[in-house]
Scaffold this motif. Structure first.
Motif, mmCIF file in Angstrom:
data_model
loop_
_atom_site.group_PDB
_atom_site.id
_atom_site.type_symbol
_atom_site.label_atom_id
_atom_site.label_comp_id
_atom_site.label_asym_id
_atom_site.label_seq_id
_atom_site.Cartn_x
_atom_site.Cartn_y
_atom_site.Cartn_z
ATOM 1 N N PRO A 73 0.950 -1.141 -0.114
ATOM 2 C CA PRO A 73 -0.043 -0.098 0.182
ATOM 3 C C PRO A 73 0.881 1.378 0.093
ATOM 4 C CG PRO A 73 -0.759 -1.547 1.656
ATOM 5 C CD PRO A 73 0.374 -2.272 1.058
ATOM 6 N N ALA A 74 0.347 2.044 -0.899
ATOM 7 C CA ALA A 74 1.241 3.370 -1.037
ATOM 8 C C ALA A 74 1.396 4.319 0.421
ATOM 9 C CB ALA A 74 0.782 4.287 -2.095
ATOM 10 N N ASP A 75 0.503 4.211 0.964
ATOM 11 C CA ASP A 75 0.644 5.125 2.538
ATOM 12 C C ASP A 75 1.317 4.387 3.431
ATOM 13 O OD1 ASP A 75 -1.521 2.881 2.424
ATOM 14 O OD2 ASP A 75 -2.294 4.030 4.450
ATOM 15 N N LEU A 76 1.952 3.153 3.025
ATOM 16 C CA LEU A 76 2.718 2.466 4.140
ATOM 17 C C LEU A 76 4.256 2.574 3.692
ATOM 18 C CD1 LEU A 76 0.729 -0.647 5.013
ATOM 19 C CD2 LEU A 76 0.880 1.628 6.290
ATOM 20 N N LYS A 77 4.267 3.140 2.423
ATOM 21 C CA LYS A 77 5.676 2.851 1.712
ATOM 22 C C LYS A 77 6.302 4.246 2.104
ATOM 23 C CE LYS A 77 6.233 1.188 -2.357
ATOM 24 N NZ LYS A 77 6.319 1.390 -3.950
ATOM 25 N N THR A 78 7.414 4.033 2.931
ATOM 26 C CA THR A 78 8.530 4.910 3.354
ATOM 27 C C THR A 78 9.897 4.692 3.082
ATOM 28 O OG1 THR A 78 8.878 4.395 5.657
ATOM 29 C CG2 THR A 78 6.838 5.787 4.894
ATOM 30 N N PRO A 79 10.804 5.293 2.872
ATOM 31 C CA PRO A 79 12.314 4.633 2.643
ATOM 32 C C PRO A 79 12.612 3.947 4.185
ATOM 33 C CG PRO A 79 12.077 6.987 2.339
ATOM 34 C CD PRO A 79 10.770 6.880 2.840
ATOM 35 N N ASP A 117 12.596 -8.444 15.966
ATOM 36 C CA ASP A 117 12.745 -6.909 16.169
ATOM 37 C C ASP A 117 12.420 -6.069 14.832
ATOM 38 O OD1 ASP A 117 13.251 -7.440 18.622
ATOM 39 O OD2 ASP A 117 15.527 -7.319 18.422
ATOM 40 N N VAL A 118 13.014 -6.495 13.531
ATOM 41 C CA VAL A 118 12.871 -5.793 12.186
ATOM 42 C C VAL A 118 11.245 -5.778 12.000
ATOM 43 C CG1 VAL A 118 13.480 -5.743 10.102
ATOM 44 C CG2 VAL A 118 15.284 -6.246 11.716
ATOM 45 N N PHE A 119 10.778 -7.033 12.081
ATOM 46 C CA PHE A 119 9.259 -6.932 11.706
ATOM 47 C C PHE A 119 8.677 -6.010 12.567
ATOM 48 C CE2 PHE A 119 5.151 -7.814 12.913
ATOM 49 C CZ PHE A 119 4.398 -8.001 11.710
ATOM 50 N N HIS A 120 8.971 -5.858 13.694
ATOM 51 C CA HIS A 120 8.180 -4.658 14.569
ATOM 52 C C HIS A 120 8.554 -3.223 14.307
ATOM 53 C CE1 HIS A 120 5.633 -6.999 17.172
ATOM 54 N NE2 HIS A 120 6.563 -8.090 17.314
ATOM 55 N N LYS A 121 9.845 -3.061 13.859
ATOM 56 C CA LYS A 121 10.346 -1.758 13.131
ATOM 57 C C LYS A 121 9.531 -1.355 12.112
ATOM 58 C CE LYS A 121 15.085 -1.921 14.766
ATOM 59 N NZ LYS A 121 16.539 -2.024 14.159
ATOM 60 N N ILE A 122 9.250 -2.399 11.319
ATOM 61 C CA ILE A 122 8.421 -2.205 9.946
ATOM 62 C C ILE A 122 7.008 -1.867 10.462
ATOM 63 C CG2 ILE A 122 7.125 -3.278 7.896
ATOM 64 C CD1 ILE A 122 9.965 -5.158 8.042
ATOM 65 N N GLU A 123 6.346 -2.680 11.304
ATOM 66 C CA GLU A 123 4.995 -2.349 11.919
ATOM 67 C C GLU A 123 4.977 -0.983 12.533
ATOM 68 O OE1 GLU A 123 2.111 -5.502 13.987
ATOM 69 O OE2 GLU A 123 3.659 -4.855 15.157
ATOM 70 N N LYS A 124 5.849 -0.785 13.498
ATOM 71 C CA LYS A 124 5.853 0.780 13.969
ATOM 72 C C LYS A 124 5.858 1.929 13.124
ATOM 73 C CE LYS A 124 8.111 3.567 17.499
ATOM 74 N NZ LYS A 124 9.453 3.612 18.430
ATOM 75 N N GLU A 125 6.759 1.585 12.055
ATOM 76 C CA GLU A 125 7.016 2.675 10.998
ATOM 77 C C GLU A 125 5.777 2.777 9.985
ATOM 78 O OE1 GLU A 125 8.415 5.730 8.510
ATOM 79 O OE2 GLU A 125 9.089 5.152 10.338
#
Length: 131
Positions: A73-79, A117-125
């Protein structure tokens, strides 16, 4: 009375966090599917039971590969998300290789914790994007 107010506030906070996490994964089906398998395999491993991940590591790699930033989803895509998805894929492959090569459980768990941990970084971002 203060304790009751604290409990109510804590429950409300946790409910909002749960709803927020669910909305992120409901927007991105592949992330939801990855998370479902991750949680079914990670939590037993945390407790010393590696059977689930040892039986499902190839499937977890497939779920990681399905996290295609081109179709997210475009609204989730950040660097930050794009970078962490690449890291997640790499770590998931490393985890699978460790299992295939019969690495010690302590090494498998250390890498699995990094994956988690990385999964949760993605989720948080995805919940609170930094533009």
């Amino acid at each position: 009375m203060k304790f009751v107010k604290f409990i109510i506030a804590a429950v409300a906070f946790l409910a909002v966090q749960t709803i927020s996490a669910q909305s992120v994964t409901s927007k991105w089906t592949q992330l939801h599917e990855y998370h479902e398998l991750l949680s079914k395999t990670f939590h037993p491993a945390e407790n010393g039971n590696f059977t689930a991940i040892k039986n499902s590591h190839d499937y977890l790699v497939q779920k990681a590969e399905a996290l295609d930033v081109a179709t997210m989803p475009a609204d989730l895509k950040t660097p930050v998300v794009v970078e962490n998805v690449a890291v997640l894929k790499k770590l998931t492959k490393k985890l699978s290789e460790l299992i295939t090569n019969k690495a010690p459980d302590v090494e498998i768990l250390r890498t699995f914790q990094n994956v988690h941990d990385v999964f949760h970084k993605i989720e948080k971002e995805c919940e609170h994007p930094t533009k």
